[in-house]
Design a protein around this motif. Structure first.
Motif, mmCIF file in Angstrom:
data_model
loop_
_atom_site.group_PDB
_atom_site.id
_atom_site.type_symbol
_atom_site.label_atom_id
_atom_site.label_comp_id
_atom_site.label_asym_id
_atom_site.label_seq_id
_atom_site.Cartn_x
_atom_site.Cartn_y
_atom_site.Cartn_z
ATOM 1 N N LYS A 1 -9.518 2.914 43.882
ATOM 2 C CA LYS A 1 -10.091 4.239 42.630
ATOM 3 C C LYS A 1 -9.184 3.386 41.649
ATOM 4 C CE LYS A 1 -12.838 7.404 44.925
ATOM 5 N NZ LYS A 1 -13.239 8.362 46.017
ATOM 6 N N GLU A 2 -7.953 4.286 42.015
ATOM 7 C CA GLU A 2 -6.797 3.121 41.154
ATOM 8 C C GLU A 2 -6.708 2.017 40.406
ATOM 9 O OE1 GLU A 2 -2.663 5.339 42.106
ATOM 10 O OE2 GLU A 2 -2.990 4.047 43.699
ATOM 11 N N ILE A 3 -6.735 1.132 41.336
ATOM 12 C CA ILE A 3 -7.178 0.258 40.760
ATOM 13 C C ILE A 3 -8.570 -0.328 40.210
ATOM 14 C CG2 ILE A 3 -7.576 -2.739 41.711
ATOM 15 C CD1 ILE A 3 -6.361 -2.025 44.145
ATOM 16 N N GLU A 4 -9.236 -0.485 40.238
ATOM 17 C CA GLU A 4 -10.659 0.352 38.887
ATOM 18 C C GLU A 4 -10.506 1.143 37.866
ATOM 19 O OE1 GLU A 4 -13.516 -1.866 39.829
ATOM 20 O OE2 GLU A 4 -11.863 -2.261 41.554
ATOM 21 N N ARG A 5 -10.017 2.058 38.103
ATOM 22 C CA ARG A 5 -9.892 2.967 37.171
ATOM 23 C C ARG A 5 -9.159 1.854 36.098
ATOM 24 N NH1 ARG A 5 -5.914 6.111 35.695
ATOM 25 N NH2 ARG A 5 -4.081 6.145 37.040
ATOM 26 N N LEU A 6 -7.995 1.062 36.451
ATOM 27 C CA LEU A 6 -6.953 0.548 36.074
ATOM 28 C C LEU A 6 -7.524 -0.386 34.672
ATOM 29 C CD1 LEU A 6 -3.503 0.491 37.685
ATOM 30 C CD2 LEU A 6 -3.949 1.865 36.013
ATOM 31 N N ARG A 7 -8.818 -1.524 36.276
ATOM 32 C CA ARG A 7 -9.083 -2.394 35.355
ATOM 33 C C ARG A 7 -10.193 -1.953 34.620
ATOM 34 N NH1 ARG A 7 -11.837 -6.550 37.893
ATOM 35 N NH2 ARG A 7 -10.991 -5.696 39.984
ATOM 36 N N GLY A 8 -11.075 -0.928 34.127
ATOM 37 C CA GLY A 8 -11.767 -0.356 32.960
ATOM 38 C C GLY A 8 -10.769 0.421 31.723
ATOM 39 N N LYS A 9 -9.156 0.439 31.812
ATOM 40 C CA LYS A 9 -9.104 0.959 30.940
ATOM 41 C C LYS A 9 -8.033 -0.697 30.031
ATOM 42 C CE LYS A 9 -7.766 5.126 31.219
ATOM 43 N NZ LYS A 9 -6.670 6.542 30.515
ATOM 44 N N ILE A 10 -7.711 -1.634 31.424
ATOM 45 C CA ILE A 10 -7.408 -2.693 30.836
ATOM 46 C C ILE A 10 -8.555 -3.763 29.854
ATOM 47 C CG2 ILE A 10 -6.224 -5.231 31.054
ATOM 48 C CD1 ILE A 10 -4.998 -3.916 33.665
ATOM 49 N N GLN A 11 -9.623 -3.203 30.300
ATOM 50 C CA GLN A 11 -10.269 -4.032 29.731
ATOM 51 C C GLN A 11 -10.497 -3.801 28.617
ATOM 52 O OE1 GLN A 11 -13.614 -3.849 32.481
ATOM 53 N NE2 GLN A 11 -13.315 -5.924 33.355
ATOM 54 N N GLN A 12 -10.283 -2.475 27.665
ATOM 55 C CA GLN A 12 -10.501 -2.215 26.234
ATOM 56 C C GLN A 12 -9.224 -2.432 25.127
ATOM 57 O OE1 GLN A 12 -9.374 2.217 26.555
ATOM 58 N NE2 GLN A 12 -10.812 3.037 28.125
ATOM 59 N N ARG A 13 -9.923 -2.978 24.393
ATOM 60 C CA ARG A 13 -8.834 -4.300 23.897
ATOM 61 C C ARG A 13 -7.446 -3.680 23.390
ATOM 62 N NH1 ARG A 13 -7.927 -2.747 18.625
ATOM 63 N NH2 ARG A 13 -7.214 -5.201 17.322
ATOM 64 N N GLY A 14 -6.383 -4.338 23.587
ATOM 65 C CA GLY A 14 -4.553 -3.933 23.723
ATOM 66 C C GLY A 14 -4.141 -3.894 24.612
ATOM 67 N N TYR A 15 -4.615 -3.054 25.234
ATOM 68 C CA TYR A 15 -4.162 -2.621 26.677
ATOM 69 C C TYR A 15 -3.775 -3.606 27.422
ATOM 70 C CZ TYR A 15 -4.935 2.343 25.436
ATOM 71 O OH TYR A 15 -4.932 3.694 25.071
ATOM 72 N N THR A 16 -2.200 -3.762 28.017
ATOM 73 C CA THR A 16 -2.233 -4.290 29.392
ATOM 74 C C THR A 16 -1.452 -3.826 30.368
ATOM 75 O OG1 THR A 16 -0.615 -6.283 29.638
ATOM 76 C CG2 THR A 16 0.138 -4.584 27.958
ATOM 77 N N LEU A 17 -0.937 -4.309 31.219
ATOM 78 C CA LEU A 17 0.004 -2.901 32.765
ATOM 79 C C LEU A 17 0.985 -3.975 32.582
ATOM 80 C CD1 LEU A 17 -2.099 -2.945 35.637
ATOM 81 C CD2 LEU A 17 -1.527 -1.292 34.053
ATOM 82 N N ILE A 18 2.369 -2.968 32.513
ATOM 83 C CA ILE A 18 3.832 -3.998 32.845
ATOM 84 C C ILE A 18 4.514 -2.700 33.372
ATOM 85 C CG2 ILE A 18 3.784 -4.856 30.747
ATOM 86 C CD1 ILE A 18 4.989 -2.104 29.797
ATOM 87 N N PRO A 19 5.498 -3.450 34.789
ATOM 88 C CA PRO A 19 6.035 -2.832 35.510
ATOM 89 C C PRO A 19 7.944 -2.024 34.591
ATOM 90 C CG PRO A 19 6.870 -5.337 35.803
ATOM 91 C CD PRO A 19 5.502 -5.109 34.591
ATOM 92 N N LEU A 20 7.859 -0.659 35.064
ATOM 93 C CA LEU A 20 9.064 -0.084 33.434
ATOM 94 C C LEU A 20 9.911 -0.530 34.719
ATOM 95 C CD1 LEU A 20 7.421 2.996 32.542
ATOM 96 C CD2 LEU A 20 7.754 0.539 31.104
ATOM 97 N N LYS A 21 10.212 0.242 36.529
ATOM 98 C CA LYS A 21 11.589 0.337 36.926
ATOM 99 C C LYS A 21 10.987 -0.363 38.499
ATOM 100 C CE LYS A 21 11.358 4.591 36.482
ATOM 101 N NZ LYS A 21 12.261 6.026 36.276
#
Length: 149
Positions: free
Chosen positions: A86-106
């Protein structure tokens, strides 16, 4: 449970607007964990992609373990992140919005487990970065003058 931070992506806070953070597990080999215990990792230029319903960490450099001989790992190999479907699917939906990306912080140890804090982020423009630097310098100057009084 004790938390020991291995490495942080300090540049991420300057280059991105951080909207949300998520803790994820990571699949590692034995020599990678030993190298992380020595603090030999670098998150610079690394990012997360979602492919085939799985999250993957790319360009994360974990140095080869000094006593690893033939069982050592490739320092820049792609590593799988452990998240709920569910987390992966939610993140996939947000990434498909313009300008969003996933980055590691620590990367950090939480008890015996290695965890990665990933962030849903939007890129900053060059002028926005300059404004932030100006604000920080002004704040430092104010603190310096208050301290000297």
């Amino acid at each position: 449970m004790s938390i020991k931070i291995v490495c942080q992506n300090k540049k991420a806070y300057a280059d991105y607007f951080i909207d949300e953070t998520i803790e994820a597990g990571i699949v590692l080999t034995g020599t990678e964990v030993k190298s992380l215990r020595q603090g030999k990792a670098n998150l610079k230029d690394s990012y997360v992609i979602i492919k085939d319903g799985e999250a993957w960490l790319l360009n994360c450099h974990i140095s080869p373990y000094s006593h690893g001989n033939i069982y050592n790992h490739d320092p820049l190999r792609t590593r799988k992140l452990l998240l709920h479907k569910k987390e992966i699917e939610r993140l996939r939906g947000k990434i498909q919005q313009r300008g969003y990306t996933l980055i590691p912080l620590k990367i950090y140890f939480k008890g015996p487990y290695v965890k990665v804090e990933i962030a849903l982020a939007r890129g900053r423009k060059k002028y926005e970065k300059r404004d932030i630097i100006k604000k920080k310098e002004a704040q430092r100057e104010i603190e310096r003058t208050l301290k000297n009084k």
